[in-house]
Design a protein around this motif. Sequence first.
Motif, PDB file in Angstrom:
ATOM      1  N   THR A   1      47.187  26.627  58.835  1.00  0.00           N
ATOM      2  CA  THR A   1      47.033  25.262  59.293  1.00  0.00           C
ATOM      3  C   THR A   1      48.153  24.963  60.289  1.00  0.00           C
ATOM      4  O   THR A   1      49.110  25.736  60.422  1.00  0.00           O
ATOM      5  CB  THR A   1      47.135  24.270  58.121  1.00  0.00           C
ATOM      6  N   GLN A   2      48.041  23.845  60.984  1.00  0.00           N
ATOM      7  CA  GLN A   2      49.118  23.481  61.903  1.00  0.00           C
ATOM      8  C   GLN A   2      50.406  23.172  61.131  1.00  0.00           C
ATOM      9  O   GLN A   2      51.506  23.411  61.635  1.00  0.00           O
ATOM     10  CB  GLN A   2      48.694  22.299  62.772  1.00  0.00           C
ATOM     11  N   GLN A   3      50.266  22.709  59.888  1.00  0.00           N
ATOM     12  CA  GLN A   3      51.452  22.500  59.065  1.00  0.00           C
ATOM     13  C   GLN A   3      52.103  23.831  58.714  1.00  0.00           C
ATOM     14  O   GLN A   3      53.332  23.945  58.695  1.00  0.00           O
ATOM     15  CB  GLN A   3      51.082  21.746  57.786  1.00  0.00           C
ATOM     16  N   ASP A   4      51.282  24.862  58.473  1.00  0.00           N
ATOM     17  CA  ASP A   4      51.831  26.200  58.214  1.00  0.00           C
ATOM     18  C   ASP A   4      52.650  26.684  59.411  1.00  0.00           C
ATOM     19  O   ASP A   4      53.740  27.233  59.248  1.00  0.00           O
ATOM     20  CB  ASP A   4      50.713  27.201  57.928  1.00  0.00           C
ATOM     21  N   ILE A   5      52.086  26.515  60.612  1.00  0.00           N
ATOM     22  CA  ILE A   5      52.799  26.948  61.820  1.00  0.00           C
ATOM     23  C   ILE A   5      54.113  26.183  61.956  1.00  0.00           C
ATOM     24  O   ILE A   5      55.144  26.752  62.329  1.00  0.00           O
ATOM     25  CB  ILE A   5      51.916  26.762  63.070  1.00  0.00           C
ATOM     26  N   ALA A   6      54.081  24.910  61.620  1.00  0.00           N
ATOM     27  CA  ALA A   6      55.314  24.110  61.649  1.00  0.00           C
ATOM     28  C   ALA A   6      56.328  24.646  60.651  1.00  0.00           C
ATOM     29  O   ALA A   6      57.528  24.759  60.951  1.00  0.00           O
ATOM     30  CB  ALA A   6      54.989  22.648  61.353  1.00  0.00           C
ATOM     31  N   ASN A   7      55.860  25.008  59.453  1.00  0.00           N
ATOM     32  CA  ASN A   7      56.764  25.520  58.418  1.00  0.00           C
ATOM     33  C   ASN A   7      57.351  26.877  58.799  1.00  0.00           C
ATOM     34  O   ASN A   7      58.453  27.227  58.385  1.00  0.00           O
ATOM     35  CB  ASN A   7      56.025  25.634  57.088  1.00  0.00           C
TER      36      ASN A   7
END
Length: 226
Positions: free
Chosen positions: A182-188
């Motif tokens: 997810t885009q949150q994964d990429i952020a993390n």
Amino acid sequence: METNSKIAFLTQFPLFDVLTPDERVLLSQMVQLKKKPRHSYIYYSSEASDTLFFLLKGVVKIGTHSTDEKEVIKNILHPMAMFGELSVVGEKCRADFAMSMSEEVQYFSLSVENFKTLMQKNPRLNNKVLNLMGDRLRRAENRLESLIFKDARTRIVDFIRDSANKRGKQIGFEMLIKHSLTQQDIANITGTSRQTVTSVLNELKKLNLIHFTRKSILVRDMAKLS
């Protein structure tokens, strides 16, 4: 899974190419095949660190949580990866967690005690493990330098470029990256925010450098991605 099938899978792991035929048979008797559905923990942080894992199918994330409970992803693993390896060099309790990210993840588990038995039998395996630990240390240092010296946009672009180089499929002049993030994964992973990831991806798309969907990123031209 039959012994011959286990051996066939195990010989695909670069770590085990130094084993003799007899040692491969022994290893196949030591490992256990396990499966996990999406978003399942393979191990938790703080649990006993006494097992090694070898990924056969799917994607696994290795991460931790900050003091404010924000998830930090340290690594994304794909088939033929080994994880939980700090247990070999003295880790008593897990500092990280490992979680499945694919619909189904398959992996072998191996007790550290049995792995050390193999290491005693084959000194070349010791060298393989040392090299693996050295690679892990270099990746950690590179990640730290990136967080210190590079801005958020550069880290996100670097992530896309590195993903394309490692796992991308070339289609003409373009590179297709299939993923489960997810885009949150990429952020993390990149130490940024979801809003920043969204903004950078939309900017790159507007510049016609990438096209992205929920499960893939298409890099139009690797040379121009910057």
